[in-house]
Design a protein around this motif. Structure first.
Motif, mmCIF file in Angstrom:
data_model
loop_
_atom_site.group_PDB
_atom_site.id
_atom_site.type_symbol
_atom_site.label_atom_id
_atom_site.label_comp_id
_atom_site.label_asym_id
_atom_site.label_seq_id
_atom_site.Cartn_x
_atom_site.Cartn_y
_atom_site.Cartn_z
ATOM 1 N N GLN A 1 1.051 -1.218 0.060
ATOM 2 C CA GLN A 1 -0.149 -0.065 -0.401
ATOM 3 C C GLN A 1 1.040 1.525 -0.003
ATOM 4 O OE1 GLN A 1 -2.973 0.119 3.621
ATOM 5 N NE2 GLN A 1 -3.715 1.827 2.195
ATOM 6 N N TRP A 2 1.360 1.639 -1.226
ATOM 7 C CA TRP A 2 1.845 2.931 -1.346
ATOM 8 C C TRP A 2 1.457 4.084 -0.966
ATOM 9 C CZ3 TRP A 2 6.943 2.859 -2.132
ATOM 10 C CH2 TRP A 2 7.469 4.364 -2.056
ATOM 11 N N TYR A 3 -0.380 4.414 -1.413
ATOM 12 C CA TYR A 3 -0.374 5.419 -0.727
ATOM 13 C C TYR A 3 -1.583 5.136 0.335
ATOM 14 C CZ TYR A 3 0.884 7.125 -5.889
ATOM 15 O OH TYR A 3 1.659 7.299 -6.656
ATOM 16 N N ALA A 4 -1.551 6.422 0.948
ATOM 17 C CA ALA A 4 -2.493 6.439 2.323
ATOM 18 C C ALA A 4 -3.787 6.302 2.041
ATOM 19 C CB ALA A 4 -2.017 7.776 2.887
ATOM 20 N N ALA A 61 4.223 2.961 4.732
ATOM 21 C CA ALA A 61 5.206 2.289 4.249
ATOM 22 C C ALA A 61 6.264 2.426 2.907
ATOM 23 C CB ALA A 61 4.728 1.084 4.011
ATOM 24 N N ALA A 62 5.363 3.936 2.656
ATOM 25 C CA ALA A 62 5.995 3.753 1.353
ATOM 26 C C ALA A 62 7.383 5.755 1.933
ATOM 27 C CB ALA A 62 5.152 5.076 0.388
ATOM 28 N N ILE A 63 6.959 5.798 3.539
ATOM 29 C CA ILE A 63 8.598 7.251 4.042
ATOM 30 C C ILE A 63 9.381 5.858 4.208
ATOM 31 C CG2 ILE A 63 8.048 9.232 5.790
ATOM 32 C CD1 ILE A 63 6.884 9.114 2.930
ATOM 33 N N TRP A 88 3.943 4.519 -9.066
ATOM 34 C CA TRP A 88 4.087 4.941 -8.207
ATOM 35 C C TRP A 88 5.002 6.809 -8.303
ATOM 36 C CZ3 TRP A 88 5.387 0.836 -4.928
ATOM 37 C CH2 TRP A 88 4.213 -0.306 -4.908
ATOM 38 N N ARG A 89 4.304 7.625 -7.611
ATOM 39 C CA ARG A 89 5.045 8.715 -6.890
ATOM 40 C C ARG A 89 5.635 8.447 -6.205
ATOM 41 N NH1 ARG A 89 -0.194 12.691 -5.853
ATOM 42 N NH2 ARG A 89 1.996 13.940 -5.178
ATOM 43 N N VAL A 90 6.087 9.209 -6.144
ATOM 44 C CA VAL A 90 8.082 9.591 -5.146
ATOM 45 C C VAL A 90 7.371 10.983 -4.279
ATOM 46 C CG1 VAL A 90 10.191 9.522 -4.728
ATOM 47 C CG2 VAL A 90 9.175 8.325 -6.871
ATOM 48 N N GLN A 128 14.414 -7.374 10.895
ATOM 49 C CA GLN A 128 15.121 -7.966 9.822
ATOM 50 C C GLN A 128 14.335 -7.159 8.234
ATOM 51 O OE1 GLN A 128 14.116 -12.711 10.503
ATOM 52 N NE2 GLN A 128 14.668 -12.303 12.652
ATOM 53 N N ALA A 129 13.229 -7.189 8.204
ATOM 54 C CA ALA A 129 13.288 -7.085 6.957
ATOM 55 C C ALA A 129 13.444 -5.103 7.563
ATOM 56 C CB ALA A 129 12.050 -7.312 6.613
ATOM 57 N N PRO A 130 13.719 -4.639 6.872
ATOM 58 C CA PRO A 130 14.788 -3.089 7.133
ATOM 59 C C PRO A 130 13.733 -1.533 5.932
ATOM 60 C CG PRO A 130 16.344 -4.051 6.680
ATOM 61 C CD PRO A 130 14.842 -4.558 6.119
ATOM 62 N N LEU A 131 12.962 -2.721 4.714
ATOM 63 C CA LEU A 131 12.301 -1.882 4.209
ATOM 64 C C LEU A 131 10.805 -2.099 3.426
ATOM 65 C CD1 LEU A 131 15.325 -1.093 1.610
ATOM 66 C CD2 LEU A 131 15.043 0.225 2.907
ATOM 67 N N PRO A 132 10.050 -1.997 4.135
ATOM 68 C CA PRO A 132 8.735 -2.256 4.432
ATOM 69 C C PRO A 132 8.343 -2.635 3.263
ATOM 70 C CG PRO A 132 8.656 0.346 4.520
ATOM 71 C CD PRO A 132 10.032 -0.092 4.456
ATOM 72 N N GLY A 133 7.631 -3.873 2.376
ATOM 73 C CA GLY A 133 7.365 -3.947 0.955
ATOM 74 C C GLY A 133 8.740 -3.880 -0.196
ATOM 75 N N ALA A 134 9.764 -4.333 0.355
ATOM 76 C CA ALA A 134 11.190 -4.671 -0.433
ATOM 77 C C ALA A 134 11.581 -6.228 0.802
ATOM 78 C CB ALA A 134 11.655 -3.138 -0.419
#
Length: 140
Positions: free
Chosen positions: A38-41, A56-58, A90-92, A131-137
């Motif tokens: 979920q990139w957009y809130a 999660a995007a931030i 997706w927009r940044v 252990q997974a520092p980046l959400p969704g990645a």
């Protein structure tokens, strides 16, 4: 009796193709982005201006910043190119949005700017999230 100081074991490379492939693999970087993330809130239902980007995007942008030891604007450029390479439209988040929202997030914190280490914040939920520092990645 010990060996003289100047004598070291010497190894001879016999399979140069395999050796070169192993050296190339050391520099390999693969990042998988979850397209279901979920990139957009979602709408919060509260009055006032709604967040455009999810937490999660931030956190993903801040994780790239800490992982590679980049300045914030540079990390946003890298996130933009990663999204483009992944084929995601997706927009940044812009610089001021990430700057403002990083103060309220408790998931990640960069402890050492020189070595760009990522450690979980003191109130992180579980060790599995650390252990997974980046959400969704996933970084391999």
């Amino acid at each position: 009796m010990s060996e003289p100081k100047g004598s070291k074991a010497r190894y001879k490379t016999t399979n140069w193709a395999e050796y070169n492939a192993a050296l190339k693999a050391r520099g390999s970087l693969t990042i998988w982005l979850d397209k279901g993330m979920q990139w957009y809130a979602p709408s919060s239902g509260k009055r006032g201006r709604q967040h455009i980007f999810s937490n999660a995007a931030i956190q993903f942008c801040l994780g790239i910043k800490c992982l590679f030891g980049l300045a914030l604007r540079q990390s946003l450029g890298m996130v933009e190119s990663l999204l483009r390479l992944a084929g995601l439209d997706w927009r940044v988040p812009d610089y001021s949005t990430v700057c403002r929202r990083q103060k309220t997030l408790q998931g990640l914190c960069c402890t050492n700017q020189k070595r760009a280490e990522i450690t979980p914040a003191p109130d992180a939920a579980t060790p599995q999230q650390a252990q997974a520092p980046l959400p969704g990645a996933q970084v391999v």
